[in-house]
Design an enzyme around this catalytic site. Structure first.
Site, short mmCIF file in Angstrom:
data_model
loop_
_atom_site.label_atom_id
_atom_site.label_comp_id
_atom_site.label_asym_id
_atom_site.label_seq_id
_atom_site.Cartn_x
_atom_site.Cartn_y
_atom_site.Cartn_z
N ASP A 105 16.80 -3.95 6.80
CA ASP A 105 15.52 -4.64 6.89
C ASP A 105 14.39 -3.75 6.36
O ASP A 105 14.24 -2.61 6.80
CB ASP A 105 15.26 -5.01 8.36
CG ASP A 105 13.93 -5.73 8.54
OD1 ASP A 105 13.78 -6.81 7.96
OD2 ASP A 105 13.06 -5.20 9.26
N GLU B 42 17.22 -5.60 2.02
CA GLU B 42 16.12 -6.57 1.94
C GLU B 42 14.92 -5.91 1.29
O GLU B 42 14.39 -4.92 1.77
CB GLU B 42 15.72 -7.07 3.33
CG GLU B 42 14.70 -8.19 3.24
CD GLU B 42 13.39 -7.94 3.96
OE1 GLU B 42 12.51 -8.81 3.88
OE2 GLU B 42 13.23 -6.88 4.60
C1 GLC Z 1 11.67 -8.55 7.27
C2 GLC Z 1 12.15 -9.73 8.08
C3 GLC Z 1 10.99 -10.32 8.82
C4 GLC Z 1 10.39 -9.26 9.72
C5 GLC Z 1 10.06 -8.00 8.94
C6 GLC Z 1 9.76 -6.85 9.88
O1 GLC Z 1 10.79 -8.92 6.28
O2 GLC Z 1 12.79 -10.66 7.25
O3 GLC Z 1 11.36 -11.46 9.56
O4 GLC Z 1 9.22 -9.76 10.31
O5 GLC Z 1 11.09 -7.59 8.11
O6 GLC Z 1 10.91 -6.35 10.48
#
Ligand code: GLC
Ligand code: CA
Length: 553
Positions: free
Chosen positions: A198, A255
Site C-alpha cells: 500500500d 500500489e
Molecule cells: C491506498 C488505499 C486507500 C488508503 C490509502 C492510505 O491508496 O487504496 O484506500 O486510504 O492507501 O493507506
C-alpha cells in the site's frame, strides 16, 4: 514463469463481502463460506483489503497491530482455516500491507509520542516547529497540513501524508525497515502468497526545508516532495530482498496510484525490482468535464474516451513488454463503480460484457473488484449526511459555501464517491441480499441484482464472466503479445499471438451496427455478447457488440 504471471485477481473488501454472525459487517468466516464461489467464477488469486487490528479510521489502512486479525473480522483460527481452504482449492491469498504509515494507536507511536528516548522515536518522522508554525506548507492527501503537533510536546510535529491519525513511518531508519519485513515474514509463515504494498511510492520524502510554490491553497498537495522520489527504490530494496529470500515466489503487488508506464517499468525491472507488478489508478480512459471550476476533479462527471484508452494501453503494453505484466482493472475501493462512473448506457448488459472483454483479454493481470462480475452498481444514498469520508465532507463544505443545493451535491457524491462502491455483495433476493440478516454497515438503495438469479440465466453478466475468465487462461490470452489494430475510431480491436496460437478481440464501442474486416486467418468465435456473423472475412458487429476469436492451437 511464476504462478502470478497467470493470476486472475479478485479484490474482496472484507467488511462488505459476507457476514456470518449477523452484526452487519463481513468477516473471514464469510470469505471462507464463499471460496467455492470465487473458485467457480474462475479467479485464482484473492486480494483482501487490510484485515489487521485497526481503529478503522481509514477502514483498516490504519493498523495498530500487524500480527493479529481485527476482531470485527475474525481471529487467527479463521485466518488459518481461510488459507488452508483457499490453497486446497488452488486459490492464492494476497494481503494488503500498509507500509507507509501505522495508526496513531500503534504501540510504537504511542511510545514515541510519550518518551523522547523511546526506541521507537525514530520509527516516525519528527520536526521542530519553525517560527511557531508547521515546518513547511506541504499538504496531506486527506486535507490540511502533513504536520500535526505531538500531543505531548506542542513544539514538535510528526508527519502524516494521509489522516492525522496515520503517522508516516521513517523509512530512513533501517530498524523500521526491518520491523516491516518482520511483519511480512510472519504472514508468509502463516501461508500468505503475496502482498499488496500500500502506498509504497510515498516512503521517501524530500528535504523538509523546501516549500511548495503552489499558492492556490494554504497546504497544497505537491507530489514532487513525497511521491516517486528516487530513494523509494533504495528504501524498499532491503525489504524486498529479505522477504524474497524466504519465499522467492512471494507476489508483490505494488500500489502506485500516480505511476506512469515508465515508473511501473522502473519498479518492476527484473533483478532490481521493488514489486512484481504495479497497479495505478489512472488507466480508465476518462475525460473529465472541466467546465465547472467549483468541482474538484475527483467528483467531476466523466466520459470514457476510447481514444485515450487506446493510447494508454498501447503505451503500457509497449513500455512493459519484456519487463513485467500490466494490471488490468476498471476500479477498486477508492473510486465509484465503473458502471456509475463513466456515463455509459449500462442498462444494456452488452455494455458491461463489452467492458470486461475489452480489458481483461489484453496482456496482463485482471484485477476485478467484488461484485463487478455480476454487474453490481454502487449504492445510491438518500441524503448527503450519509457520507462520512473526508473527501466527501470537504466537497459538501466547499459546495455549500458556494451556494450549491444539497440535491446537486448528492448527485455528484452518488456518482463518484468511493463509499458507494463499498456496498454489501449481493448474493440473493432477501432483504439484505443474503449478505447479513442485519442492516449492513454501509447501506443504501441499489440495483437489485444478485448471484442466485444470475446463476440461473445463461445469458447473465455473471455467466459471461465465467466464460471470459476461462478463455483468459488459453495460451494466446495469457502469454500472447499484444498488438492494437488500427481501425475506425469506434472499434477497439487487438491481436494476441504466441507461436502456437492467435487470439483476436473486437469491440464495437457505439450504438450503431458496423462492419469489421477481420485480419487474415482461420478465426473461430470463442466469446461474444451478441450475435456474430462473419461473411467473407467481414464481421457484422452489433451495437455495443464484443467478440473474441481464436485460431486453432
Ligand atoms: C491506498 C488505499 C486507500 C488508503 C490509502 C492510505 O491508496 O487504496 O484506500 O486510504 O492507501 O493507506
Ligand atoms: Ca460479521
Amino acid at each position: 514463469m511464476n504462478w502470478y504471471d497467470k493470476a486472475i485477481i479478485y479484490q474482496i473488501y472484507p467488511k462488505s463481502f459476507q457476514d456470518t454472525n449477523n452484526d452487519g459487517i463481513g468477516d473471514l468466516k464469510g470469505i471462507i463460506k464463499r471460496l467455492n464461489y470465487v473458485k467457480d467464477m474462475g479467479f485464482n488469486t484473492i486480494w483482501l483489503n487490510p484485515i489487521f487490528v485497526s481503529p478503522q479510521v481509514d477502514n483498516g489502512y490504519d493498523v495498530s497491530n500487524y500480527f493479529a486479525i481485527d476482531p470485527i473480522l475474525g481471529d487467527t483460527n479463521d485466518f488459518s482455516e481461510m488459507i488452508e481452504k483457499a490453497h486446497r482449492l488452488g486459490l492464492h491469498i494476497i494481503l494488503d500491507l500498509p507500509i507507509n504509515h501505522t495508526s496513531d494507536q500503534h504501540p510504537w507511536f504511542q511510545d514515541a509520542v510519550e518518551k523522547d528516548n523511546s526506541i521507537f522515536k525514530d520509527y516516525y518522522i519528527w520536526h521542530k516547529e519553525v517560527n511557531g508554525h508547521e515546518p513547511n506548507n506541504w499538504g496531506s492527501f486527506f486535507g490540511g497540513s502533513v504536520w500535526e503537533k505531538n500531543p505531548h510536546n506542542p513544539k514538535e510535529y510528526y508527519f502524516h501524508l494521509f489522516d492525522k491519525r496515520m503517522p508516516d513511518l521513517n523509512w530512513k531508519n533501517p530498524e523500521a525497515q526491518k520491523s516491516i519485513a518482520d511483519i511480512a515474514k510472519f504472514w508468509i509463515e502463516k501461508g500468505v502468497d503475496g502482498f499488496r504494498l500500500d502506498a509504497f511510492i510515498h516512503v521517501a520524502k524530500a528535504n523538509f526545508a523546501q516549500n511548495s510554490l503552489d499558492n492556490s491553497t494554504k497546504f497544497p498537495i505537491d507530489d514532487q516532495f513525497y511521491a516517486k522520489l528516487p530513494k523509494v527504490k533504495n528504501y524498499m530494496a532491503g525489504f524486498v530482498k529479505e522477504i524474497k529470500q524466504i519465499k522467492p515466489d512471494v507476489f508483490l503487488f505494488g500500489e502506485a496510484s500516480s505511476a506512469t508506464a515508465r515508473d511501473a517499468a522502473e519498479y518492476t525491472r527484473p533483478n532490481e525490482h521493488v514489486c512484481d507488478v504495479v497497479v495505478n489508478s489512472d488507466n480508465y480512459g476518462e475525460i473529465f468535464d472541466d467546465s465547472n471550476a467549483d468541482i474538484p476533479r475527483f467528483f467531476q462527471s466523466r466520459k470514457l474516451s476510447l481514444d485515450s484508452l487506446k493510447k494508454t494501453y498501447v503505451t503500457w503494453e509497449s513500455v512493459l513488454d519484456q519487463v513485467s505484466l500490466p494490471t488490468l482493472t476498471w476500479g477498486n475501493h477508492d473510486i465509484s463503480r465503473v458502471l456509475d462512473r463513466l456515463n455509459l448506457p449500462v442498462n444494456d448488459s452488452r455494455v458491461t460484457k463489452l467492458l470486461a472483454t475489452l480489458l481483461f483479454l489484453q496482456r496482463g493481470i485482471p484485477v476485478i473488484y467484488y461484485g463487478e462480475e455480476i454487474g453490481m452498481h454502487g449504492l445510491k444514498y438518500e441524503h448527503i449526511s450519509n457520507f462520512h469520508d473526508q473527501r466527501a465532507l470537504d466537497l459538501i463544505k466547499t459546495l455549500r459555501q458556494k451556494g450549491y443545493k444539497d440535491s446537486n451535491i448528492l448527485q455528484l457524491l452518488n456518482n463518484q464517491d468511493e463509499m458507494t462502491a463499498r456496498g454489501p455483495m449481493q448474493w440473493d433476493t432477501s432483504k439484505y441480499y443474503g449478505f447479513s440478516k442485519k442492516q449492513p454497515w454501509n447501506w443504501a438503495k441499489t440495483e437489485p441484482i444478485c448471484v442466485d438469479e444470475e446463476i440461473k440465466n445463461s445469458n447473465s453478466i455473471m455467466m459471461f464472466y465465467r466464460e471470459l475468465l476461462k478463455i483468459k487462461q488459453h495460451d494466446c490470452f495469457t502469454n500472447g503479445n499484444f498488438q492494437l489494430l488500427i481501425t475506425k475510431p469506434q472499434f477497439y480491436a487487438y491481436l494476441r499471438k504466441t507461436p502456437q496460437q492467435s487470439g483476436l478481440v473486437v469491440v464495437n464501442f457505439s450504438d450503431q451496427e458496423s462492419n469489421f474486416n477481420l485480419p487474415v486467418g482461420k478465426w473461430h468465435t470463442v466469446l461474444a455478447n451478441s450475435d456474430v456473423q462473419v461473411v467473407d472475412g467481414v464481421l457484422k458487429i452489433q451495437p455495443w457488440g464484443s467478440c473474441a476469436f481464436e485460431t486453432k492451437s
